[in-house]
Design a protein around this motif. Sequence first.
Motif, PDB file in Angstrom:
ATOM      1  N   SER A  15      49.645  52.046  15.334  1.00  0.00           N
ATOM      2  CA  SER A  15      49.285  53.267  16.038  1.00  0.00           C
ATOM      3  C   SER A  15      48.951  52.912  17.488  1.00  0.00           C
ATOM      4  O   SER A  15      48.048  52.114  17.747  1.00  0.00           O
ATOM      5  CB  SER A  15      48.082  53.885  15.322  1.00  0.00           C
ATOM      6  N   VAL A  16      49.713  53.486  18.426  1.00  0.00           N
ATOM      7  CA  VAL A  16      49.567  53.094  19.836  1.00  0.00           C
ATOM      8  C   VAL A  16      48.498  53.944  20.511  1.00  0.00           C
ATOM      9  O   VAL A  16      48.512  55.173  20.431  1.00  0.00           O
ATOM     10  CB  VAL A  16      50.912  53.222  20.585  1.00  0.00           C
ATOM     11  N   ASN A  17      47.572  53.266  21.154  1.00  0.00           N
ATOM     12  CA  ASN A  17      46.482  53.932  21.867  1.00  0.00           C
ATOM     13  C   ASN A  17      46.884  54.127  23.327  1.00  0.00           C
ATOM     14  O   ASN A  17      47.507  55.113  23.675  1.00  0.00           O
ATOM     15  CB  ASN A  17      45.199  53.117  21.690  1.00  0.00           C
ATOM     16  N   LYS A  18      46.584  53.201  24.191  1.00  0.00           N
ATOM     17  CA  LYS A  18      47.031  53.347  25.581  1.00  0.00           C
ATOM     18  C   LYS A  18      47.988  52.225  25.963  1.00  0.00           C
ATOM     19  O   LYS A  18      48.025  51.190  25.315  1.00  0.00           O
ATOM     20  CB  LYS A  18      45.843  53.425  26.553  1.00  0.00           C
ATOM     21  N   ILE A  19      48.746  52.491  27.011  1.00  0.00           N
ATOM     22  CA  ILE A  19      49.743  51.526  27.478  1.00  0.00           C
ATOM     23  C   ILE A  19      49.316  51.040  28.857  1.00  0.00           C
ATOM     24  O   ILE A  19      49.201  51.830  29.800  1.00  0.00           O
ATOM     25  CB  ILE A  19      51.148  52.173  27.539  1.00  0.00           C
ATOM     26  N   ILE A  20      49.048  49.739  28.920  1.00  0.00           N
ATOM     27  CA  ILE A  20      48.592  49.108  30.165  1.00  0.00           C
ATOM     28  C   ILE A  20      49.751  48.259  30.670  1.00  0.00           C
ATOM     29  O   ILE A  20      50.363  47.529  29.892  1.00  0.00           O
ATOM     30  CB  ILE A  20      47.371  48.207  29.880  1.00  0.00           C
ATOM     31  N   CYS A  21      50.069  48.381  31.945  1.00  0.00           N
ATOM     32  CA  CYS A  21      51.171  47.598  32.518  1.00  0.00           C
ATOM     33  C   CYS A  21      50.636  46.721  33.636  1.00  0.00           C
ATOM     34  O   CYS A  21      49.902  47.197  34.508  1.00  0.00           O
ATOM     35  CB  CYS A  21      52.237  48.513  33.095  1.00  0.00           C
ATOM     36  N   ILE A  22      51.041  45.451  33.604  1.00  0.00           N
ATOM     37  CA  ILE A  22      50.646  44.520  34.659  1.00  0.00           C
ATOM     38  C   ILE A  22      51.734  44.522  35.731  1.00  0.00           C
ATOM     39  O   ILE A  22      52.925  44.435  35.403  1.00  0.00           O
ATOM     40  CB  ILE A  22      50.479  43.078  34.104  1.00  0.00           C
ATOM     41  N   GLY A  23      51.328  44.645  36.979  1.00  0.00           N
ATOM     42  CA  GLY A  23      52.261  44.619  38.105  1.00  0.00           C
ATOM     43  C   GLY A  23      52.261  43.267  38.791  1.00  0.00           C
ATOM     44  O   GLY A  23      51.229  42.632  38.922  1.00  0.00           O
ATOM     45  N   ARG A  24      53.466  42.840  39.209  1.00  0.00           N
ATOM     46  CA  ARG A  24      53.654  41.598  39.991  1.00  0.00           C
ATOM     47  C   ARG A  24      53.036  40.380  39.313  1.00  0.00           C
ATOM     48  O   ARG A  24      52.275  39.623  39.935  1.00  0.00           O
ATOM     49  CB  ARG A  24      53.096  41.760  41.407  1.00  0.00           C
ATOM     50  N   ASN A  25      53.391  40.186  38.042  1.00  0.00           N
ATOM     51  CA  ASN A  25      52.835  39.050  37.294  1.00  0.00           C
ATOM     52  C   ASN A  25      53.765  37.841  37.279  1.00  0.00           C
ATOM     53  O   ASN A  25      53.461  36.840  36.657  1.00  0.00           O
ATOM     54  CB  ASN A  25      52.489  39.487  35.866  1.00  0.00           C
ATOM     55  N   TYR A  26      54.935  37.976  37.937  1.00  0.00           N
ATOM     56  CA  TYR A  26      55.836  36.830  38.116  1.00  0.00           C
ATOM     57  C   TYR A  26      56.084  36.720  39.622  1.00  0.00           C
ATOM     58  O   TYR A  26      56.505  37.689  40.266  1.00  0.00           O
ATOM     59  CB  TYR A  26      57.170  37.056  37.406  1.00  0.00           C
ATOM     60  N   ALA A  27      55.827  35.519  40.171  1.00  0.00           N
ATOM     61  CA  ALA A  27      55.880  35.342  41.624  1.00  0.00           C
ATOM     62  C   ALA A  27      57.247  35.732  42.193  1.00  0.00           C
ATOM     63  O   ALA A  27      57.340  36.401  43.233  1.00  0.00           O
ATOM     64  CB  ALA A  27      55.548  33.899  41.984  1.00  0.00           C
ATOM     65  N   GLU A  28      58.303  35.344  41.482  1.00  0.00           N
ATOM     66  CA  GLU A  28      59.651  35.600  42.018  1.00  0.00           C
ATOM     67  C   GLU A  28      59.941  37.105  42.088  1.00  0.00           C
ATOM     68  O   GLU A  28      60.617  37.573  42.999  1.00  0.00           O
ATOM     69  CB  GLU A  28      60.676  34.911  41.106  1.00  0.00           C
ATOM     70  N   HIS A  29      59.434  37.858  41.103  1.00  0.00           N
ATOM     71  CA  HIS A  29      59.611  39.314  41.150  1.00  0.00           C
ATOM     72  C   HIS A  29      58.767  39.919  42.271  1.00  0.00           C
ATOM     73  O   HIS A  29      59.220  40.833  42.974  1.00  0.00           O
ATOM     74  CB  HIS A  29      59.256  39.961  39.809  1.00  0.00           C
ATOM     75  N   ALA A  30      57.523  39.424  42.461  1.00  0.00           N
ATOM     76  CA  ALA A  30      56.688  39.927  43.566  1.00  0.00           C
ATOM     77  C   ALA A  30      57.435  39.750  44.887  1.00  0.00           C
ATOM     78  O   ALA A  30      57.482  40.661  45.720  1.00  0.00           O
ATOM     79  CB  ALA A  30      55.342  39.196  43.592  1.00  0.00           C
ATOM     80  N   ARG A  31      58.080  38.579  45.054  1.00  0.00           N
ATOM     81  CA  ARG A  31      58.819  38.316  46.301  1.00  0.00           C
ATOM     82  C   ARG A  31      60.019  39.241  46.443  1.00  0.00           C
ATOM     83  O   ARG A  31      60.284  39.753  47.535  1.00  0.00           O
ATOM     84  CB  ARG A  31      59.241  36.842  46.366  1.00  0.00           C
ATOM     85  N   ASP A  36      53.873  38.945  48.891  1.00  0.00           N
ATOM     86  CA  ASP A  36      53.545  37.528  48.872  1.00  0.00           C
ATOM     87  C   ASP A  36      52.592  37.250  47.710  1.00  0.00           C
ATOM     88  O   ASP A  36      51.421  37.621  47.759  1.00  0.00           O
ATOM     89  CB  ASP A  36      52.881  37.139  50.202  1.00  0.00           C
ATOM     90  N   PRO A  37      53.090  36.611  46.630  1.00  0.00           N
ATOM     91  CA  PRO A  37      52.248  36.408  45.442  1.00  0.00           C
ATOM     92  C   PRO A  37      51.044  35.494  45.706  1.00  0.00           C
ATOM     93  O   PRO A  37      50.092  35.492  44.929  1.00  0.00           O
ATOM     94  CB  PRO A  37      53.210  35.783  44.420  1.00  0.00           C
ATOM     95  N   GLU A  38      51.104  34.712  46.807  1.00  0.00           N
ATOM     96  CA  GLU A  38      49.970  33.853  47.143  1.00  0.00           C
ATOM     97  C   GLU A  38      48.782  34.676  47.643  1.00  0.00           C
ATOM     98  O   GLU A  38      47.632  34.279  47.534  1.00  0.00           O
ATOM     99  CB  GLU A  38      50.347  32.837  48.233  1.00  0.00           C
ATOM    100  N   ARG A  39      49.102  35.828  48.241  1.00  0.00           N
ATOM    101  CA  ARG A  39      48.048  36.623  48.868  1.00  0.00           C
ATOM    102  C   ARG A  39      47.630  37.828  48.046  1.00  0.00           C
ATOM    103  O   ARG A  39      46.535  38.350  48.217  1.00  0.00           O
ATOM    104  CB  ARG A  39      48.510  37.093  50.260  1.00  0.00           C
ATOM    105  N   GLU A  40      48.546  38.331  47.187  1.00  0.00           N
ATOM    106  CA  GLU A  40      48.245  39.553  46.429  1.00  0.00           C
ATOM    107  C   GLU A  40      48.287  39.240  44.942  1.00  0.00           C
ATOM    108  O   GLU A  40      49.356  38.965  44.391  1.00  0.00           O
ATOM    109  CB  GLU A  40      49.287  40.628  46.751  1.00  0.00           C
TER     110      GLU A  40
END
Length: 221
Positions: A15-31, A36-40
Amino acid sequence: MNHSLPIVNTGDRFSVNKIICIGRNYAEHAREMGHDPEREPPFFFFKPQSALAQNGDDFIYPHFSQQVEYEIELVIAIGKSGTQIPATQAAEYVCGYAVGLDMTCRDIQKEAKKAGRPWELAKGFDGSAPCTAIQRGTLDDLQQFGDLVLTCNGTEVQRGNWRDMVWAIPDLIAEVSRYIKLEAGDLIFTGTPAGVGPVQRGDELVGNLESWPLNLSIKIA
Ligand code: MN
């Protein structure tokens, strides 16, 4: 039945409650998104339960967007509620895994970023979170996982590995639960590796977690 996912090899549903999504969790995708994954550091946002879609369902291209993109993600199922969870205790809260897509209206997201508005329309629309069944598992099972791979019409478009996450799974459980309560039934979409791109009507997306029996198959309608 509604807002739930099958659990592999059982007749039960998660049974699904809420859906949480992580943003920019892979450096190459952030770029690739111009950051800049080093700064954010990574961050998180939510999708409503109505975003959930089952494996095999058609994905209905939203009428208000001209640029819908795929983001393949490893999904963690949370089995126990808690706040302020230390990373060292995160294993107690993981009850399984899935493969999901964080479908995104990139054009709407760009407008929202520019206007300083929230992302809900870009990220939380109906059916924007297709997800496989839940495979029960522990934090240690991660060690068995190969790459997360997405193909579009049979061509590989994304490949990544949880070992390259900026926030590893114990860290992201600690980070999210610093601010909000994690509850049994929550799903955490752990962020996408590089290679995001647009879909067209008629496309077939297939996501796999290598060495683990999870296979997501979605047609764009
Ligand atoms: Mn995402």
